[in-house]
Design a protein around this motif. Structure first.
Motif, PDB file in Angstrom:
ATOM      1  N   GLU A 126       2.092  53.858 -25.954  1.00 17.00           N
ATOM      2  CA  GLU A 126       1.930  52.875 -24.887  1.00 17.00           C
ATOM      3  C   GLU A 126       0.627  52.094 -25.025  1.00 17.00           C
ATOM      4  O   GLU A 126       0.554  50.912 -24.674  1.00 17.00           O
ATOM      5  CB  GLU A 126       1.999  53.581 -23.529  1.00 17.00           C
ATOM      6  N   LYS A 127      -0.393  52.730 -25.573  1.00 17.89           N
ATOM      7  CA  LYS A 127      -1.666  52.030 -25.792  1.00 17.89           C
ATOM      8  C   LYS A 127      -1.496  50.916 -26.818  1.00 17.89           C
ATOM      9  O   LYS A 127      -2.084  49.844 -26.700  1.00 17.89           O
ATOM     10  CB  LYS A 127      -2.730  53.027 -26.267  1.00 17.89           C
ATOM     11  N   ILE A 128      -0.665  51.169 -27.823  1.00 16.38           N
ATOM     12  CA  ILE A 128      -0.416  50.155 -28.858  1.00 16.38           C
ATOM     13  C   ILE A 128       0.487  49.052 -28.323  1.00 16.38           C
ATOM     14  O   ILE A 128       0.237  47.864 -28.523  1.00 16.38           O
ATOM     15  CB  ILE A 128       0.212  50.805 -30.107  1.00 16.38           C
ATOM     16  N   ARG A 129       1.568  49.438 -27.617  1.00 13.24           N
ATOM     17  CA  ARG A 129       2.544  48.463 -27.153  1.00 13.24           C
ATOM     18  C   ARG A 129       2.089  47.760 -25.874  1.00 13.24           C
ATOM     19  O   ARG A 129       2.512  46.639 -25.605  1.00 13.24           O
ATOM     20  CB  ARG A 129       3.904  49.115 -26.914  1.00 13.24           C
ATOM     21  N   GLY A 130       1.296  48.444 -25.055  1.00 17.32           N
ATOM     22  CA  GLY A 130       0.801  47.811 -23.847  1.00 17.32           C
ATOM     23  C   GLY A 130       1.694  47.983 -22.640  1.00 17.32           C
ATOM     24  O   GLY A 130       1.367  47.517 -21.552  1.00 17.32           O
ATOM     25  N   VAL A 131       2.850  48.630 -22.807  1.00 21.19           N
ATOM     26  CA  VAL A 131       3.768  48.872 -21.690  1.00 21.19           C
ATOM     27  C   VAL A 131       4.335  50.278 -21.817  1.00 21.19           C
ATOM     28  O   VAL A 131       4.178  50.948 -22.838  1.00 21.19           O
ATOM     29  CB  VAL A 131       4.940  47.861 -21.686  1.00 21.19           C
ATOM     30  N   SER A 132       5.034  50.726 -20.768  1.00 22.63           N
ATOM     31  CA  SER A 132       5.650  52.046 -20.776  1.00 22.63           C
ATOM     32  C   SER A 132       6.669  52.165 -21.907  1.00 22.63           C
ATOM     33  O   SER A 132       7.409  51.211 -22.195  1.00 22.63           O
ATOM     34  CB  SER A 132       6.335  52.311 -19.429  1.00 22.63           C
ATOM     35  N   CYS A 133       6.698  53.339 -22.525  1.00 26.58           N
ATOM     36  CA  CYS A 133       7.613  53.537 -23.646  1.00 26.58           C
ATOM     37  C   CYS A 133       8.565  54.703 -23.410  1.00 26.58           C
ATOM     38  O   CYS A 133       9.284  55.120 -24.320  1.00 26.58           O
ATOM     39  CB  CYS A 133       6.825  53.775 -24.937  1.00 26.58           C
ATOM     40  N   SER A 134       8.562  55.258 -22.187  1.00 28.65           N
ATOM     41  CA  SER A 134       9.360  56.452 -21.910  1.00 28.65           C
ATOM     42  C   SER A 134      10.835  56.243 -22.213  1.00 28.65           C
ATOM     43  O   SER A 134      11.483  57.082 -22.850  1.00 28.65           O
ATOM     44  CB  SER A 134       9.191  56.879 -20.450  1.00 28.65           C
ATOM     45  N   HIS A 135      11.385  55.112 -21.767  1.00 26.62           N
ATOM     46  CA  HIS A 135      12.812  54.847 -22.005  1.00 26.62           C
ATOM     47  C   HIS A 135      13.098  54.748 -23.498  1.00 26.62           C
ATOM     48  O   HIS A 135      14.069  55.335 -23.989  1.00 26.62           O
ATOM     49  CB  HIS A 135      13.233  53.553 -21.309  1.00 26.62           C
ATOM     50  N   ALA A 136      12.244  54.029 -24.213  1.00 22.97           N
ATOM     51  CA  ALA A 136      12.466  53.833 -25.646  1.00 22.97           C
ATOM     52  C   ALA A 136      12.367  55.151 -26.400  1.00 22.97           C
ATOM     53  O   ALA A 136      13.200  55.452 -27.267  1.00 22.97           O
ATOM     54  CB  ALA A 136      11.453  52.829 -26.205  1.00 22.97           C
ATOM     55  N   VAL A 137      11.359  55.967 -26.091  1.00 23.45           N
ATOM     56  CA  VAL A 137      11.188  57.248 -26.769  1.00 23.45           C
ATOM     57  C   VAL A 137      12.377  58.161 -26.468  1.00 23.45           C
ATOM     58  O   VAL A 137      12.920  58.810 -27.369  1.00 23.45           O
ATOM     59  CB  VAL A 137       9.868  57.927 -26.355  1.00 23.45           C
ATOM     60  N   ASN A 138      12.792  58.200 -25.194  1.00 23.08           N
ATOM     61  CA  ASN A 138      13.932  59.043 -24.821  1.00 23.08           C
ATOM     62  C   ASN A 138      15.196  58.627 -25.559  1.00 23.08           C
ATOM     63  O   ASN A 138      15.986  59.472 -25.997  1.00 23.08           O
ATOM     64  CB  ASN A 138      14.168  58.983 -23.315  1.00 23.08           C
ATOM     65  N   ARG A 139      15.393  57.334 -25.716  1.00 25.34           N
ATOM     66  CA  ARG A 139      16.580  56.841 -26.418  1.00 25.34           C
ATOM     67  C   ARG A 139      16.509  57.200 -27.909  1.00 25.34           C
ATOM     68  O   ARG A 139      17.509  57.587 -28.511  1.00 25.34           O
ATOM     69  CB  ARG A 139      16.712  55.325 -26.231  1.00 25.34           C
ATOM     70  N   LEU A 140      15.343  57.093 -28.499  1.00 24.32           N
ATOM     71  CA  LEU A 140      15.182  57.452 -29.913  1.00 24.32           C
ATOM     72  C   LEU A 140      15.394  58.949 -30.133  1.00 24.32           C
ATOM     73  O   LEU A 140      15.937  59.355 -31.169  1.00 24.32           O
ATOM     74  CB  LEU A 140      13.795  57.032 -30.404  1.00 24.32           C
ATOM     75  N   VAL A 141      14.971  59.760 -29.168  1.00 22.82           N
ATOM     76  CA  VAL A 141      15.226  61.205 -29.246  1.00 22.82           C
ATOM     77  C   VAL A 141      16.727  61.453 -29.133  1.00 22.82           C
ATOM     78  O   VAL A 141      17.292  62.275 -29.868  1.00 22.82           O
ATOM     79  CB  VAL A 141      14.461  61.958 -28.129  1.00 22.82           C
ATOM     80  N   GLU A 142      17.387  60.735 -28.230  1.00 24.53           N
ATOM     81  CA  GLU A 142      18.838  60.860 -28.069  1.00 24.53           C
ATOM     82  C   GLU A 142      19.568  60.496 -29.359  1.00 24.53           C
ATOM     83  O   GLU A 142      20.569  61.123 -29.722  1.00 24.53           O
ATOM     84  CB  GLU A 142      19.300  59.943 -26.935  1.00 24.53           C
ATOM     85  N   TYR A 143      19.070  59.484 -30.066  1.00 22.71           N
ATOM     86  CA  TYR A 143      19.668  59.052 -31.329  1.00 22.71           C
ATOM     87  C   TYR A 143      19.289  59.975 -32.488  1.00 22.71           C
ATOM     88  O   TYR A 143      19.740  59.774 -33.612  1.00 22.71           O
ATOM     89  CB  TYR A 143      19.214  57.633 -31.662  1.00 22.71           C
ATOM     90  N   ASN A 144      18.416  60.961 -32.221  1.00 22.39           N
ATOM     91  CA  ASN A 144      17.933  61.905 -33.237  1.00 22.39           C
ATOM     92  C   ASN A 144      17.159  61.218 -34.353  1.00 22.39           C
ATOM     93  O   ASN A 144      17.156  61.660 -35.490  1.00 22.39           O
ATOM     94  CB  ASN A 144      19.079  62.725 -33.841  1.00 22.39           C
ATOM     95  N   LEU A 145      16.493  60.124 -34.017  1.00 26.10           N
ATOM     96  CA  LEU A 145      15.599  59.458 -34.960  1.00 26.10           C
ATOM     97  C   LEU A 145      14.162  59.946 -34.770  1.00 26.10           C
ATOM     98  O   LEU A 145      13.343  59.865 -35.680  1.00 26.10           O
ATOM     99  CB  LEU A 145      15.666  57.943 -34.784  1.00 26.10           C
ATOM    100  N   VAL A 146      13.884  60.445 -33.575  1.00 25.32           N
ATOM    101  CA  VAL A 146      12.559  60.950 -33.209  1.00 25.32           C
ATOM    102  C   VAL A 146      12.750  62.306 -32.548  1.00 25.32           C
ATOM    103  O   VAL A 146      13.754  62.545 -31.869  1.00 25.32           O
ATOM    104  CB  VAL A 146      11.855  59.967 -32.239  1.00 25.32           C
ATOM    105  N   CYS A 147      11.787  63.208 -32.746  1.00 26.53           N
ATOM    106  CA  CYS A 147      11.872  64.529 -32.117  1.00 26.53           C
ATOM    107  C   CYS A 147      10.476  65.020 -31.762  1.00 26.53           C
ATOM    108  O   CYS A 147       9.473  64.477 -32.223  1.00 26.53           O
ATOM    109  CB  CYS A 147      12.557  65.531 -33.047  1.00 26.53           C
TER     110      CYS A 147
END
Length: 204
Positions: A126-147
């Motif tokens: 979020e410090k890099i992007r400047g906005v909340s990233c919770s939704h994006a991170v959760n979706r990437l975890v759901e897609y099994n691209l991030v863990c």
């Protein structure tokens, strides 16, 4: 080359190729290079990394030259037997396979930050992007691209995130070392784009 493995079966180069194929087919998921070497080696003959690589390359040539529906991919020191991408739609008609995920610009930017900065916390993203990233991170975890890969040794012990083997498979790379260099200007572009998106719900 001929060797006698621990089961007493005499193995030549062709048998070793078949053995590798059998192991990767049976396991299904990615198998570590060290485990393949251990399985193929015997007291009389120790398979080296270079020899294993040679056999893997021979199999890859066979799959390509014979227009087979399978291929071998390397994932950060591991090997996996998988279906060629062009036959995905045909398989989808037979088995209940999930649809391919479509990554929005927001998800791609978040995934890029995780890939290049890992292990990384939500706060750091979020410090890099400047906005909340919770939704994006959760979706990437759901897609099994991030863990989740651990916890930061800091107050609150925030979760650390990193990429998965599915990430490597999806982007056709063997290891994180294959990622192209990214400039600080690109990170700044992510920040500016994220600021413009503030308040807008992410959809896929």
């Amino acid at each position: 080359m001929i060797l006698l493995n621990n089961t007493g079966v005499i193995m030549d180069d062709m048998n070793i190729n078949a053995a590798i194929e059998a192991v990767l087919f049976a396991i299904g998921s990615a198998v570590e290079e060290s485990k393949l070497i251990e399985a193929l080696s015997s007291e009389e003959k120790q398979i080296t990394k270079n020899e294993l690589k040679q056999h893997i390359e021979e199999l890859e040539e066979i799959y390509d030259s014979e227009d087979r529906g399978i291929r071998i991919i390397e994932l950060d020191g591991k090997y996996q037997l998988c279906t060629k991408n062009e036959y995905y739609d045909i398989l989808a008609k037979i088995v209940n396979m999930p649809k391919k995920h479509v990554l929005t610009d927001v998800l791609l930017e978040t995934l890029s930050i995780v890939a290049y900065k890992q292990p990384v916390t939500r706060a750091e993203i979020e410090k890099i992007r400047g906005v909340s990233c919770s939704h994006a991170v959760n979706r990437l975890v759901e897609y099994n691209l991030v863990c989740e890969v651990g916890r930061l040794d800091a107050p609150g012990h925030p979760i650390l995130f990193g990429t998965t083997d599915d990430f490597l498979r999806s982007f056709g790379i063997s290891s994180m070392d294959d990622l192209p260099d990214i400039s600080p200007d690109k990170i700044e572009d992510f920040r500016k784009q994220a600021q413009e998106e503030a308040g807008i719900e992410v959809t896929t």
